[in-house]
Design a protein around this motif. Structure first.
Motif, PDB file in Angstrom:
ATOM      1  N   ASP A 141      35.536  36.360  36.875  1.00 58.32           N
ATOM      2  CA  ASP A 141      34.483  37.211  37.447  1.00 58.32           C
ATOM      3  C   ASP A 141      33.713  36.445  38.522  1.00 58.32           C
ATOM      4  OD1 ASP A 141      35.194  39.205  35.734  1.00 58.32           O
ATOM      5  OD2 ASP A 141      33.431  39.056  34.441  1.00 58.32           O
ATOM      6  N   GLU A 142      33.141  37.203  39.457  1.00 56.27           N
ATOM      7  CA  GLU A 142      32.384  36.581  40.547  1.00 56.27           C
ATOM      8  C   GLU A 142      30.881  36.638  40.295  1.00 56.27           C
ATOM      9  OE1 GLU A 142      33.449  38.218  44.329  1.00 56.27           O
ATOM     10  OE2 GLU A 142      35.272  37.010  44.466  1.00 56.27           O
ATOM     11  N   THR A 144      27.388  35.951  42.681  1.00 53.51           N
ATOM     12  CA  THR A 144      26.905  35.693  44.036  1.00 53.51           C
ATOM     13  C   THR A 144      25.433  35.298  44.007  1.00 53.51           C
ATOM     14  OG1 THR A 144      28.460  37.260  45.024  1.00 53.51           O
ATOM     15  CG2 THR A 144      26.550  36.629  46.353  1.00 53.51           C
ATOM     16  N   VAL A 154      29.366  32.453  46.753  1.00 56.65           N
ATOM     17  CA  VAL A 154      30.122  33.163  45.721  1.00 56.65           C
ATOM     18  C   VAL A 154      30.802  32.172  44.791  1.00 56.65           C
ATOM     19  CG1 VAL A 154      31.928  34.857  45.267  1.00 56.65           C
ATOM     20  CG2 VAL A 154      30.513  35.066  47.323  1.00 56.65           C
ATOM     21  N   GLU A 156      33.136  31.569  41.045  1.00 52.65           N
ATOM     22  CA  GLU A 156      34.118  32.164  40.152  1.00 52.65           C
ATOM     23  C   GLU A 156      33.935  31.591  38.753  1.00 52.65           C
ATOM     24  OE1 GLU A 156      38.995  32.610  39.695  1.00 52.65           O
ATOM     25  OE2 GLU A 156      38.137  31.234  41.170  1.00 52.65           O
ATOM     26  N   ALA A 207      30.700  28.225  36.239  1.00 53.69           N
ATOM     27  CA  ALA A 207      31.415  28.767  37.394  1.00 53.69           C
ATOM     28  C   ALA A 207      31.535  27.715  38.487  1.00 53.69           C
ATOM     29  CB  ALA A 207      30.681  30.001  37.934  1.00 53.69           C
ATOM     30  N   LYS A 210      33.291  29.340  45.034  1.00 52.13           N
ATOM     31  CA  LYS A 210      34.510  29.932  45.596  1.00 52.13           C
ATOM     32  C   LYS A 210      34.448  29.948  47.116  1.00 52.13           C
ATOM     33  CE  LYS A 210      37.351  34.090  44.970  1.00 52.13           C
ATOM     34  NZ  LYS A 210      37.407  35.413  44.279  1.00 52.13           N
ATOM     35  N   LYS A 211      33.314  30.397  47.652  1.00 51.10           N
ATOM     36  CA  LYS A 211      33.110  30.411  49.089  1.00 51.10           C
ATOM     37  C   LYS A 211      31.627  30.568  49.401  1.00 51.10           C
ATOM     38  CE  LYS A 211      33.950  35.412  49.372  1.00 51.10           C
ATOM     39  NZ  LYS A 211      34.752  36.482  49.973  1.00 51.10           N
TER      40      LYS A 211
END
Length: 212
Positions: A141-142, A144, A154, A156, A207, A210-211
């Protein structure tokens, strides 16, 4: 005598001009620094506010490069973040409102190198808190995090763990050596014990960036 007066007047004018230059420099420097961040929360309460926080009433403006908003689409989370420090019990303070998340200011800003920590209430006396469904988050799941300057980072989800409260600190402050920029979310879970005024467990979501 006239020359002496002129010299004194000249020195006075020079001194006043110098004061103006210094004052202008302070003013410009002050503007460059930008707004002063809202003081961090250092007192945890058993009765946090349960009023819904909207953008126009958001009372916790962070610095431009600090976290402002948290979104976890898979569990319907979309809320604001306030700054939290160490509370009266020597623990990470909890937000003053059940609908707010709390960024621990002694951890890195989410997305920077290192470990960032954000906590939040599972519920209040009347209703659900921002992390009421945190245990339902799944790997992949993301998450943000939006900074006050508009930058979105973001993450993960890599793991979701529920552990006894007395073991939570070790897990919460642990960074996976394979993750350079890690975010940990934490909330209460398990059974609420009235004697200790605390829950028996904590749910921790880890988490990786991611970016951004």
């Amino acid at each position: 005598m006239a020359r002496l007066r002129l010299r004194k007047n000249g020195l006075l004018i020079f001194f006043l001009a110098l004061c103006c230059v210094v004052a202008l420099a302070w003013f410009v420097q002050g503007n460059r620094k930008g707004p002063t961040p809202t003081p961090e929360v250092v007192t945890s309460t058993d009765t946090p506010s349960e009023e819904v926080v909207v953008a126009t009433d958001y009372p916790f403006p962070p610095l431009p490069t600090e976290s402002q908003r948290l979104v976890v689409p898979s569990i319907g989370v979309d809320g604001y973040i306030q700054r939290v420090g160490i509370d009266q019990y020597k623990n990470i303070a909890v937000p003053t409102n059940v609908h707010l998340a709390g960024w621990f200011t002694q951890s890195v800003v989410p997305g920077e190198k290192g470990l960032s920590i954000i906590d939040g209430h599972v519920n209040g006396r009347k209703g659900a808190g921002i992390f009421s469904k945190l245990a339902q988050v799944s790997k992949g799941d993301e998450i943000t995090i939006t900074l006050a300057n508009g930058t979105a980072r973001v993450f993960e989800v890599v793991s979701v763990t529920t552990i006894p409260t007395e073991e939570a600190a070790n897990s919460l402050f642990s960074q996976d050596p394979a993750i350079e920029r890690q975010l940990n979310l934490i909330t209460c879970s398990g059974i609420y014990e009235r004697a200790s005024k605390d829950f028996t467990h904590r749910t921790i979501v880890a988490a990786r960036l991611k970016k951004s």
